[in-house]
Design a protein around this motif. Structure first.
Motif, PDB file in Angstrom:
ATOM      1  N   ALA A  53       0.805  -1.219   0.000  1.00  0.00           N
ATOM      2  CA  ALA A  53       0.000   0.000   0.000  1.00  0.00           C
ATOM      3  C   ALA A  53       0.839   1.271   0.000  1.00  0.00           C
ATOM      4  CB  ALA A  53      -0.918  -0.001   1.227  1.00  0.00           C
ATOM      5  N   ARG A  54       2.085   1.166   0.368  1.00  0.00           N
ATOM      6  CA  ARG A  54       2.917   2.352   0.541  1.00  0.00           C
ATOM      7  C   ARG A  54       3.764   2.717  -0.681  1.00  0.00           C
ATOM      8  NH1 ARG A  54       1.553   0.539   5.378  1.00  0.00           N
ATOM      9  NH2 ARG A  54       1.642   1.904   7.219  1.00  0.00           N
ATOM     10  N   PHE A  55       3.908   1.804  -1.615  1.00  0.00           N
ATOM     11  CA  PHE A  55       4.811   2.059  -2.742  1.00  0.00           C
ATOM     12  C   PHE A  55       4.117   1.766  -4.065  1.00  0.00           C
ATOM     13  CE2 PHE A  55       7.380   0.818   0.910  1.00  0.00           C
ATOM     14  CZ  PHE A  55       8.282   1.876   0.996  1.00  0.00           C
ATOM     15  N   GLY A  56       4.207   2.715  -4.981  1.00  0.00           N
ATOM     16  CA  GLY A  56       3.646   2.520  -6.302  1.00  0.00           C
ATOM     17  C   GLY A  56       4.669   1.978  -7.277  1.00  0.00           C
ATOM     18  N   PRO A  57       4.269   1.749  -8.512  1.00  0.00           N
ATOM     19  CA  PRO A  57       5.197   1.253  -9.530  1.00  0.00           C
ATOM     20  C   PRO A  57       6.410   2.168  -9.676  1.00  0.00           C
ATOM     21  CG  PRO A  57       2.945   1.122 -10.322  1.00  0.00           C
ATOM     22  CD  PRO A  57       2.897   1.902  -9.041  1.00  0.00           C
ATOM     23  N   GLY A  58       7.591   1.570  -9.682  1.00  0.00           N
ATOM     24  CA  GLY A  58       8.814   2.330  -9.894  1.00  0.00           C
ATOM     25  C   GLY A  58       9.335   3.060  -8.683  1.00  0.00           C
ATOM     26  N   ALA A  66       7.156  -7.402 -12.754  1.00  0.00           N
ATOM     27  CA  ALA A  66       6.565  -6.876 -13.977  1.00  0.00           C
ATOM     28  C   ALA A  66       5.629  -5.705 -13.698  1.00  0.00           C
ATOM     29  CB  ALA A  66       5.818  -7.991 -14.708  1.00  0.00           C
ATOM     30  N   ARG A  67       4.926  -5.743 -12.572  1.00  0.00           N
ATOM     31  CA  ARG A  67       3.956  -4.690 -12.255  1.00  0.00           C
ATOM     32  C   ARG A  67       4.582  -3.495 -11.552  1.00  0.00           C
ATOM     33  NH1 ARG A  67       0.745  -5.553  -8.562  1.00  0.00           N
ATOM     34  NH2 ARG A  67       1.428  -7.579  -7.772  1.00  0.00           N
ATOM     35  N   LEU A  68       5.513  -3.755 -10.631  1.00  0.00           N
ATOM     36  CA  LEU A  68       6.001  -2.700  -9.743  1.00  0.00           C
ATOM     37  C   LEU A  68       7.491  -2.436  -9.845  1.00  0.00           C
ATOM     38  CD1 LEU A  68       4.053  -3.792  -6.528  1.00  0.00           C
ATOM     39  CD2 LEU A  68       3.417  -1.973  -8.124  1.00  0.00           C
ATOM     40  N   GLY A  69       8.231  -3.359 -10.445  1.00  0.00           N
ATOM     41  CA  GLY A  69       9.682  -3.252 -10.449  1.00  0.00           C
ATOM     42  C   GLY A  69      10.279  -3.927  -9.223  1.00  0.00           C
ATOM     43  N   ARG A  70      11.585  -3.880  -9.167  1.00  0.00           N
ATOM     44  CA  ARG A  70      12.300  -4.508  -8.045  1.00  0.00           C
ATOM     45  C   ARG A  70      12.328  -3.558  -6.859  1.00  0.00           C
ATOM     46  NH1 ARG A  70      17.466  -7.791 -10.670  1.00  0.00           N
ATOM     47  NH2 ARG A  70      16.216  -9.238 -11.917  1.00  0.00           N
ATOM     48  N   GLY A  71      11.166  -3.395  -6.281  1.00  0.00           N
ATOM     49  CA  GLY A  71      10.996  -2.482  -5.167  1.00  0.00           C
ATOM     50  C   GLY A  71      10.741  -3.211  -3.864  1.00  0.00           C
ATOM     51  N   PRO A  72      10.217  -2.494  -2.867  1.00  0.00           N
ATOM     52  CA  PRO A  72      10.047  -3.084  -1.537  1.00  0.00           C
ATOM     53  C   PRO A  72       9.165  -4.323  -1.509  1.00  0.00           C
ATOM     54  CG  PRO A  72       9.971  -0.698  -1.398  1.00  0.00           C
ATOM     55  CD  PRO A  72       9.989  -1.026  -2.857  1.00  0.00           C
ATOM     56  N   LEU A  73       8.047  -4.337  -2.255  1.00  0.00           N
ATOM     57  CA  LEU A  73       7.191  -5.517  -2.216  1.00  0.00           C
ATOM     58  C   LEU A  73       7.911  -6.719  -2.829  1.00  0.00           C
ATOM     59  CD1 LEU A  73       4.472  -6.780  -1.483  1.00  0.00           C
ATOM     60  CD2 LEU A  73       3.657  -6.139  -3.769  1.00  0.00           C
ATOM     61  N   TRP A  74       8.608  -6.512  -3.927  1.00  0.00           N
ATOM     62  CA  TRP A  74       9.365  -7.589  -4.571  1.00  0.00           C
ATOM     63  C   TRP A  74      10.405  -8.150  -3.617  1.00  0.00           C
ATOM     64  CZ3 TRP A  74      14.594  -7.843  -6.304  1.00  0.00           C
ATOM     65  CH2 TRP A  74      14.878  -8.884  -7.208  1.00  0.00           C
ATOM     66  N   ARG A  75      11.093  -7.293  -2.908  1.00  0.00           N
ATOM     67  CA  ARG A  75      12.150  -7.742  -2.007  1.00  0.00           C
ATOM     68  C   ARG A  75      11.575  -8.448  -0.775  1.00  0.00           C
ATOM     69  NH1 ARG A  75      16.802  -6.161  -3.981  1.00  0.00           N
ATOM     70  NH2 ARG A  75      16.716  -4.560  -5.609  1.00  0.00           N
ATOM     71  N   ALA A  76      10.479  -7.920  -0.239  1.00  0.00           N
ATOM     72  CA  ALA A  76       9.844  -8.589   0.898  1.00  0.00           C
ATOM     73  C   ALA A  76       9.278  -9.944   0.478  1.00  0.00           C
ATOM     74  CB  ALA A  76       8.752  -7.698   1.477  1.00  0.00           C
ATOM     75  N   ALA A  77       8.694 -10.000  -0.718  1.00  0.00           N
ATOM     76  CA  ALA A  77       8.134 -11.269  -1.201  1.00  0.00           C
ATOM     77  C   ALA A  77       9.233 -12.291  -1.453  1.00  0.00           C
ATOM     78  CB  ALA A  77       7.318 -11.034  -2.466  1.00  0.00           C
TER      79      ALA A  77
END
Length: 296
Positions: free
Chosen positions: A140-145, A184-195
Motif C-alpha cells: 500500500a505504501r509504494f507505487g510502480p517504480g 513486472a507490475r512494480l519493479g524490483r521495489g520493496p514488495l518484490w524484495r519482501a516477497a
C-alpha cells in the motif's frame, strides 16, 4: 558497539556513508585455521552460523555435525523476525511472537500453508491471513517504480568483489512466478524484495533450502545467508592464515550505485518519510542514522 550507517537525504539524492569496515583479514592473519574459524563469527552480531560454516570451508576444515542445520535455522529465524517483529513495528502493526515449530507454515501463510500463486496475490494480501497484513502494508505504501533498484544479478565471479550487484534472496528463486509477476507490475521495489524473503521462508519450511558451503573454481567459497550470498577466499601457508577476504550482501548493498543508493534515489522526495521502511526491508545489517540535508 557496531558503528552506524549514515544516510543523508536531499535534493541531490541520497548520500550514503558506511562505517569503517571491520579489519577482518588483519584480525585473522597468522592464526591457525581452527582459531581463525572460531574467531570470525564472534566478530559480528548476525549471520554467525554462515560465517562459521564459510570460514571452516574456505580454510580447509571439515564441516561439523550440525553446521548446516544451524545455518538453516539461522536463515529461518532471520526471516521470521522480519515478518513477525521488525517490519510490523515499522508499519505500525502489532508485533507477534515467533510461531512454534510445527505451526510455522500456517502462521506465515494461513491454512494454505504456502505462498500464493501469482494470480492469487491480491486476494491473499486482502485476506488478513498469516503475514499477509505485513505484505499488504508494504504494497500500500509504494507505487510502480518507487524505491526500486535494477542491477545485474550476482554471479560466482562478481560476488568475490565489492561492485554494486543484485545479491539478495531472489538469487535462490530467479524463476519464481510470484516474484516475476510483482517485478513486472512494480519493479524490483520493496514488495518484490519482501516477497523474495517470503518465498525463501517457504523454502526453509519445506526443506527446499538445504544450505551449505559451495567451493567454486579459484578457491572462492559461497555460503547462503538470509540476505543473499556471502563469498570468502583464503590461503593457509605452513599451518597459518596468510590471506583472508570476505564479501557480504551488505558490502554489495552499500556499494556506490548499489541497491540501497538506487532504491532511495527512486523514492519520490515527497515520500521521504518512507526511507526508514525501505532501509529496513533492504536490511543492511547495521544500525542506521538518517539526516535530512539543507537542500531537502
Amino acid at each position: 558497539m557496531t558503528a552506524a550507517l549514515h544516510i543523508a537525504l536531499g535534493a541531490a539524492g541520497p548520500r550514503i556513508v558506511p562505517p569503517a569496515p571491520v579489519p577482518v583479514e588483519a584480525l585473522l592473519l597468522n592464526r591457525r585455521p581452527e582459531e581463525a574459524a572460531a574467531l570470525l563469527p564472534r566478530l559480528f552480531g548476525l549471520c554467525r552460523a554462515a560465517q562459521s560454516l564459510g570460514a571452516r570451508a574456505v580454510l580447509g576444515l571439515p564441516v561439523r555435525p550440525g553446521d548446516r542445520a544451524a545455518l538453516a535455522d539461522e536463515i529461518l529465524r532471520e526471516h521470521l523476525m522480519r515478518f513477525f517483529v521488525f517490519w510490523p513495528r515499522r508499519l505500525g502493526l502489532p508485533p507477534a511472537p515467533l510461531p512454534a515449530q510445527g505451526r510455522m507454515a500456517e502462521a506465515v501463510f494461513g491454512p494454505a500453508g504456502g505462498c500464493p500463486g501469482p494470480g492469487a496475490l491480491s486476494d491473499w494480501l486482502a485476506s488478513g491471513l498469516g503475514v499477509a497484513p505485513v505484505l499488504a502494508g508494504i504494497a500500500a505504501r509504494f507505487g510502480p517504480g518507487e524505491a526500486v533498484a535494477d542491477l545485474p544479478e550476482s554471479t560466482a565471479e562478481s560476488l568475490a568483489g565489492g561492485a554494486a550487484q543484485e545479491n539478495s534472496p531472489w538469487l535462490r528463486h530467479r524463476d519464481n512466478p510470484l516474484l516475476a509477476g510483482i517485478e513486472a507490475r512494480l519493479g524490483r521495489g520493496p514488495l518484490w524484495r519482501a516477497a523474495a524473503r517470503l518465498v525463501d521462508l517457504e523454502a526453509c519450511l519445506t526443506g527446499a533450502l538445504a544450505p551449505g558451503a559451495e567451493l567454486r573454481p579459484g578457491g572462492t567459497v559461497l555460503v547462503p545467508t538470509a540476505r543473499g550470498l556471502c563469498a570468502l577466499s583464503a590461503r593457509v601457508c605452513e599451518g597459518r592464515v596468510s590471506s583472508f577476504r570476505r564479501w557480504t550482501p551488505t558490502d554489495h548493498l552499500l556499494a556506490p550505485g548499489g541497491v540501497l543508493e538506487r532504491s532511495l534515489a527512486s523514492l519520490p522526495r515527497a515520500r521521504g518519510a518512507l526511507a526508514p521502511l525501505v532501509v529496513d526491508i533492504l536490511d543492511p545489517c547495521l544500525p542506521v542514522q538518517f539526516e535530512e540535508t539543507a537542500d531537502a
